[in-house]
Design a protein around this motif. Structure first.
Motif: not given
Length: 202
Positions: A146-149, A176
């Protein structure tokens, strides 16, 4: 003209131009996007980021490390080296040239995880991208569930790589994504197959 950070010129945007080459300040004063023409002397190195800190449990971590080991071993066989993001003494890009060095990196990653340092490697790298202005990578591959934009955008806007891909070992939608970004997200399906994004052309 051989320095990749050097702006050789500017021109109007055309289809296929990368978003990280847009000169946003000049574009805000124009009716069209303005694109920076940069030197193209990227190092040719592929930087692998196995972000085990983003894993919720041991099963997620094992899958990230399996994918990382497969990619790095393939790079070693095909090119004789690969570059791995490490955080032994601060965040550094370590060049690995044989399987012994690769195994040492894996042990280092496991030791780091066992110490339970709460730091996403992608997040740490995104904050230090200015330090990598002198070294530009041909490709950055982030392996994560998972990762954040915002982190991906920081890396992309730093200009430290010609291409950025995220190999997501989590469920579809775990990343994202932003439509204005050139970062390409691949999802790992069952039995290790990749899900290629719609419209992606090899």
């Amino acid at each position: 003209g051989s320095d990749p950070s050097w702006i050789n010129g500017r021109r109007e945007y055309t289809d296929g131009d990368r978003m990280n080459r847009i000169h946003w300040k000049l574009s805000s004063r124009s009716d069209n996007y303005i694109v920076k023409e940069l030197g193209d002397n990227y190092s040719g190195k592929v930087l692998l980021i196995p972000d085990t800190y983003a894993c919720a449990d041991g099963a997620e971590r094992d899958l990230v490390l399996d994918v990382f080991f497969s990619l790095s071993t393939a790079l070693l066989k095909n090119t004789g080296e690969c570059t791995v993001l490490s955080c032994e003494d601060g965040i550094t890009a370590e060049t690995v040239t044989d399987e012994n060095e690769l195994e040492a990196q894996l042990v280092s990653i496991l030791d780091r995880d066992n110490a339970k340092r709460e730091l996403s490697l992608t997040a740490g790298f995104s904050e230090e991208c200015a330090l990598y202005a002198s070294e530009r990578f041909a490709h950055i591959v982030i392996i994560t569930p998972r990762e954040r934009q915002v982190m991906l955008s920081q890396i992309e806007q730093s200009g430290c790589a010609e291409r950025i891909s995220v190999l997501c070992t989590g469920k579809k939608g775990s990343i994202d994504e932003s439509r204005s970004s050139d970062v390409i997200v691949f999802y790992l399906r069952e039995k290790g197959r990749l899900e290629i994004p719609d419209g992606f052309i090899v």
